[in-house]
Design a protein around this motif. Sequence first.
Motif, PDB file in Angstrom:
ATOM      1  N   ALA A   1       0.885  -0.691   0.366  1.00 51.41           N
ATOM      2  CA  ALA A   1       0.082   0.470   0.492  1.00 51.41           C
ATOM      3  C   ALA A   1       1.591   1.362  -0.299  1.00 51.41           C
ATOM      4  N   PHE A   2       2.212   1.297   0.731  1.00 50.68           N
ATOM      5  CA  PHE A   2       2.668   2.488   0.645  1.00 50.68           C
ATOM      6  C   PHE A   2       3.162   2.947  -0.658  1.00 50.68           C
ATOM      7  N   ALA A   3       3.967   1.386  -1.477  1.00 47.47           N
ATOM      8  CA  ALA A   3       4.254   1.577  -2.524  1.00 47.47           C
ATOM      9  C   ALA A   3       3.192   2.049  -3.278  1.00 47.47           C
TER      10      ALA A   3
ATOM     11  N   HIS B   1      12.615   9.188  -7.851  1.00 44.73           N
ATOM     12  CA  HIS B   1      11.238   8.303  -7.191  1.00 44.73           C
ATOM     13  C   HIS B   1      11.335   7.735  -8.319  1.00 44.73           C
ATOM     14  N   LEU B   2      12.016   7.006  -9.075  1.00 43.23           N
ATOM     15  CA  LEU B   2      12.279   5.645  -9.570  1.00 43.23           C
ATOM     16  C   LEU B   2      13.074   4.441  -9.184  1.00 43.23           C
ATOM     17  N   VAL B   3      13.893   5.116  -8.337  1.00 42.77           N
ATOM     18  CA  VAL B   3      14.483   4.210  -7.325  1.00 42.77           C
ATOM     19  C   VAL B   3      14.275   4.084  -5.834  1.00 42.77           C
ATOM     20  N   THR B   4      13.277   4.808  -5.681  1.00 43.92           N
ATOM     21  CA  THR B   4      12.653   4.950  -5.079  1.00 43.92           C
ATOM     22  C   THR B   4      11.089   3.819  -4.523  1.00 43.92           C
ATOM     23  N   LEU B   5      10.222   4.081  -6.057  1.00 41.17           N
ATOM     24  CA  LEU B   5       9.649   2.820  -6.473  1.00 41.17           C
ATOM     25  C   LEU B   5      10.119   1.106  -6.553  1.00 41.17           C
TER      26      LEU B   5
ATOM     27  N   GLY C   1       1.649  12.431 -12.560  1.00 42.37           N
ATOM     28  CA  GLY C   1       1.926  13.900 -13.114  1.00 42.37           C
ATOM     29  C   GLY C   1       3.207  15.059 -13.496  1.00 42.37           C
ATOM     30  N   GLN C   2       3.670  14.373 -11.792  1.00 42.05           N
ATOM     31  CA  GLN C   2       4.979  15.137 -11.639  1.00 42.05           C
ATOM     32  C   GLN C   2       6.282  14.874 -12.892  1.00 42.05           C
TER      33      GLN C   2
END
Length: 71
Positions: free
Chosen positions: A20-22, A38-42, A31-32
């Motif tokens: 759920a957090f992901a 962002h990619l590494v975090t996801l 939209g950003q």
Amino acid sequence: MPSRSGSVVPAFIVALLAIAFAVVRGVEWLGQPLRLVHLVTLVGLSMTAGVLWCHAVLGLKEPRPERNDSQ
């Protein structure tokens, strides 16, 4: 040897929270402009969720040790 808990429900709850957090993070960033952070975090959150899910499923498949309560 440490004894395991009899229930795998907590492991599934933690895995579902990670999933759920992901998903929430991904939706927040819609939209950003795509940034490397962002990619590494996801990817990291998704890998963590996948590992937690696998551990929970393996907890279901492991045979539980027999308890000897007669002693």
